[in-house]
Structure formats: C-alpha cells, structure tokens
Scaffold this motif. Structure first.
Motif, PDB file in Angstrom:
ATOM      1  N   CYS A  96       5.012  -6.414  -7.384  1.00 16.07           N
ATOM      2  CA  CYS A  96       6.334  -5.966  -6.963  1.00 16.07           C
ATOM      3  C   CYS A  96       7.405  -6.583  -7.857  1.00 16.07           C
ATOM      4  O   CYS A  96       7.404  -7.800  -8.083  1.00 16.07           O
ATOM      5  N   PRO A  97       8.331  -5.781  -8.391  1.00 16.85           N
ATOM      6  CA  PRO A  97       9.421  -6.355  -9.191  1.00 16.85           C
ATOM      7  C   PRO A  97      10.288  -7.300  -8.357  1.00 16.85           C
ATOM      8  O   PRO A  97      10.317  -7.240  -7.119  1.00 16.85           O
ATOM      9  N   VAL A  98      10.987  -8.167  -9.024  1.00 19.88           N
ATOM     10  CA  VAL A  98      11.799  -9.173  -8.341  1.00 19.88           C
ATOM     11  C   VAL A  98      12.998  -8.546  -7.651  1.00 19.88           C
ATOM     12  O   VAL A  98      13.400  -8.954  -6.552  1.00 19.88           O
ATOM     13  N   ASP A  99      13.615  -7.511  -8.253  1.00 26.59           N
ATOM     14  CA  ASP A  99      14.868  -6.966  -7.760  1.00 26.59           C
ATOM     15  C   ASP A  99      14.714  -5.685  -6.960  1.00 26.59           C
ATOM     16  O   ASP A  99      15.711  -5.078  -6.567  1.00 26.59           O
ATOM     17  N   ARG A 100      13.506  -5.199  -6.701  1.00 30.81           N
ATOM     18  CA  ARG A 100      13.340  -3.966  -5.942  1.00 30.81           C
ATOM     19  C   ARG A 100      11.933  -3.942  -5.334  1.00 30.81           C
ATOM     20  O   ARG A 100      11.066  -4.702  -5.742  1.00 30.81           O
ATOM     21  N   CYS A 101      11.747  -3.035  -4.375  1.00 29.41           N
ATOM     22  CA  CYS A 101      10.431  -2.858  -3.760  1.00 29.41           C
ATOM     23  C   CYS A 101      10.236  -1.394  -3.425  1.00 29.41           C
ATOM     24  O   CYS A 101      11.186  -0.594  -3.446  1.00 29.41           O
ATOM     25  N   SER A 102       9.035  -1.013  -3.085  1.00 31.14           N
ATOM     26  CA  SER A 102       8.705   0.363  -2.775  1.00 31.14           C
ATOM     27  C   SER A 102       9.313   0.788  -1.444  1.00 31.14           C
ATOM     28  O   SER A 102       9.442  -0.019  -0.514  1.00 31.14           O
ATOM     29  N   LEU A 103       9.689   2.079  -1.337  1.00 30.26           N
ATOM     30  CA  LEU A 103      10.245   2.608  -0.090  1.00 30.26           C
ATOM     31  C   LEU A 103       9.156   2.925   0.921  1.00 30.26           C
ATOM     32  O   LEU A 103       9.445   3.086   2.112  1.00 30.26           O
ATOM     33  N   GLU A 104       7.909   3.035   0.478  1.00 35.42           N
ATOM     34  CA  GLU A 104       6.820   3.382   1.386  1.00 35.42           C
ATOM     35  C   GLU A 104       6.165   2.139   1.968  1.00 35.42           C
ATOM     36  O   GLU A 104       6.128   1.945   3.182  1.00 35.42           O
TER      37      GLU A 104
END
Length: 351
Positions: A96-104
C-alpha cells in the motif's frame, strides 16, 4: 553427434558397480532408483567424506494406514496453504502506498509486525495444535518439514526472481517426510513410522552394512505407495585410477549415444510412443464432470499411464547404465550440462 566440450573422466567399476567405493553391486531395476551423493568436508586438516544413497521401495499399507496417510497428506496441504496465506498477506500489507489506499479493500498490519519466517511459523505450531486437534494427529516433524518446504520455495523464488509459491489444490500434496530416526526403522519386511506403526515394505534391496537410515519420504502415486529411504555412511574414498578397457561416450540427437568401440544405442521416445493412449485418456477425462466418481476413475487411469511411462523411462536408463559398465572398466563421459540443452530448441530431440 555431440555439441562439443571437453571430456571428464568418470571411472566406473565393471559389472554395474558404482566406482571404487566399497558398497554392494547395484542391480539396476525399475523399482529401485539409486541416487548417490558424496559430501566431502575438512575438519582441522583431516578430510572426511560422507556418502548418501536413496533407495526406493514399494509399500503395502493396510486399509486403516492408507486412510491415515491420506488424512495426513490433506492436513499437510492445509498447513502449507495457511502458511502461504499468512506470507502473502504480509507481502500485500507492504504494497500500500504511504499517501493513499484502495477504495475496495486493503491489508492492514502493524508496521512492526515481523515477517512470517520459518522459525516464527514453526514456533506457532504447538499453539495451533491446541486450537485445531486435527494437527495433533500428524507427527510434529512432518508438519515442520511442510513449513520448511514452503520456505525453501520462497527462498528459491527470491534467488531466481520468478516461481512464486502457489496454493495446493485438493489432492496435490503427494508426499510427506520423516526427517530423522533414533534407530533403524526397518526390521525384516516392515518399516516402523511414527504414529503409523509397522508398514509392509518390499525390501528387495537390503540396507548395506555400515549405513544408517537418516530419513524416509512417503510418496503417493496412482500405482500405490512408495518410500524413498535415505541412508548415509562415513567412507574413505581413494582417488580414482583409470584401468582396464577404456571407452568414450558421445551423446547425440539422431542416436541416443555412441561409444568409441562402435556401440550405438538408438533413442527411445517413450512419451511419443504412448502419446495416442494418453490422448484417449485425456479426452475421456475432459468429458467427465469434475469431482464426480467417474471423473476420479478417469483421472486415476490417466495418472497410471503417466506413471507407466516414467517407470519405463527409468528402467531403460538403469539398464543402459548397467550395459555400459559391462562394456568397459573406465568410461569417459562428455562434460555437458544436458539440462541446459533440454531447455533449448533441440529439447524435444533429447528428452
């Protein structure tokens, strides 16, 4: 004929022996593949050597033992898949990137959660046995070697960069390993295994004197159950001295091999000769409904045909090696890595 390269001297004793080592004569028969490995190490200036032999025997377990072995294989498959799932979850949580995550969905694990290595997963087995009594029915060392198999595949993937371990489907776990024995488990025509008892074994080749049984691997095949017994012994290996009649061997494409004395061995295409029967069995299997009784019967017939081809190929190789040992006292073999050749465009010609 060959693809060039130098020649390396491999001294073989005549009449099917295995070099100058003081071990019994090898009778090359189909059901007894013998794999030989020699380990030489040095300790305080003294040279020691260890020879390892793998003998394959046919097992004849009774109905209760077959059910128990099949249950152990399925339990080991579940343990393997659970450990792999834990490994993949840890890897996914680090993607997972540090500044965002998956919507699902996203794997959430603590940053200080340790990597599920071999030692950690092995140490968690006693706790898992309390929660799942099914695990307690399997010998503890068998479960440990199952975890070890997964991490060997993981290390192999890291070294090569491809070949990530996969989940095993129902029935794909075909072997279990008993890694050590405190005493000789083979007595007469029986082999004693932990939590399984004495199993009938076709001991057509006796264990040589001076050798100790180190581990036993149980295989499940369509033809039945087999045991590969690994034995070791400390021996003194003198330097090989060429003697007697000499011959050289050249492996080719048109013919399987040619010796310097003019002996020609034609190639045998076992898979090609029996491909028609395989096509018929494969077509019948594809027409059956999966997981049905007829599907299982057709699958077993197909697996038996593959086992038959493998046994014929192995029987041919051992008989040919025995014939070459009878032809000469010293044999010079071309120093070529045939595994590399088999991966090239000429691979179908030499398989």
């Amino acid at each position: 004929m060959g693809s060039g390269g130098g020649y390396k001297s491999h001294v073989l004793a005549g009449t099917g022996g295995v070099g100058y080592m003081d071990i019994p004569q090898a009778n090359f028969i189909r059901s007894t593949p013998v794999k030989l490995a020699i380990t030489i190490f040095m300790d305080c200036g003294n040279i020691f050597s260890m020879i390892t032999l793998n003998y394959s025997y046919r097992l004849y377990p009774d109905k209760k033992q077959v059910e128990l072995l099949s249950e152990w294989l399925e339990t080991c498959r579940v343990v393997y898949n659970y450990a792999l799932r834990e490994l993949k979850d840890w890897i996914a949580s680090r993607k997972c990137p540090v500044d965002r995550c998956s919507l699902e969905s996203e794997y959430i694990m603590s940053a200080d959660y340790p990597f599920p290595g071999y030692q950690q997963q092995q140490n968690s087995l006693p706790k898992a046995k309390k929660e799942f009594p099914r695990l307690a029915a399997v010998p503890s060392q068998v479960l440990q070697t199952t975890i070890r198999r997964l991490h060997d595949a993981w290390d192999f993937f890291q070294n090569r960069g491809y070949g990530f371990p996969r989940f095993k489907k129902y029935g794909q776990m075909k072997s279990i390993l008993f890694p050590q024995f405190s005493s000789n488990p083979i007595t007469g025509w029986q082999i004693k295994l932990p939590k399984l008892g004495k199993v009938q074994i076709n001991l057509h080749r006796p264990i040589p004197e001076g050798f100790a049984v180190k581990q036993v691997r149980i295989f499940k095949k369509a033809m039945g159950w087999f045991a590969v017994v690994s034995i070791q012994s400390d021996i003194s290996i003198p330097d090989p001295i060429p003697h007697g009649h000499f011959i050289g061997i050249d492996v080719g494409l048109d013919k399987f091999l040619v010796t310097s004395d003019g002996f020609v061995e034609p190639g045998h295409k076992f898979f090609k000769d029996m491909h028609r029967r395989l096509k018929v069995l494969q077509r019948r299997l594809s027409e059956k409904k999966k997981r049905s009784k007829n599907y299982e019967k057709a699958r077993i017939k197909l697996e038996k045909q593959h086992n038959h081809i493998a046994f014929k190929r192995k029987d041919y190789q051992f008989k040919l090696a025995h014939k070459l040992c009878d032809l000469a006292d010293t044999i010079f073999v071309e120093d070529i890595d045939f595994r590399v050749m088999a991966k090239g465009f000429l691979g179908s010609r030499i398989k």
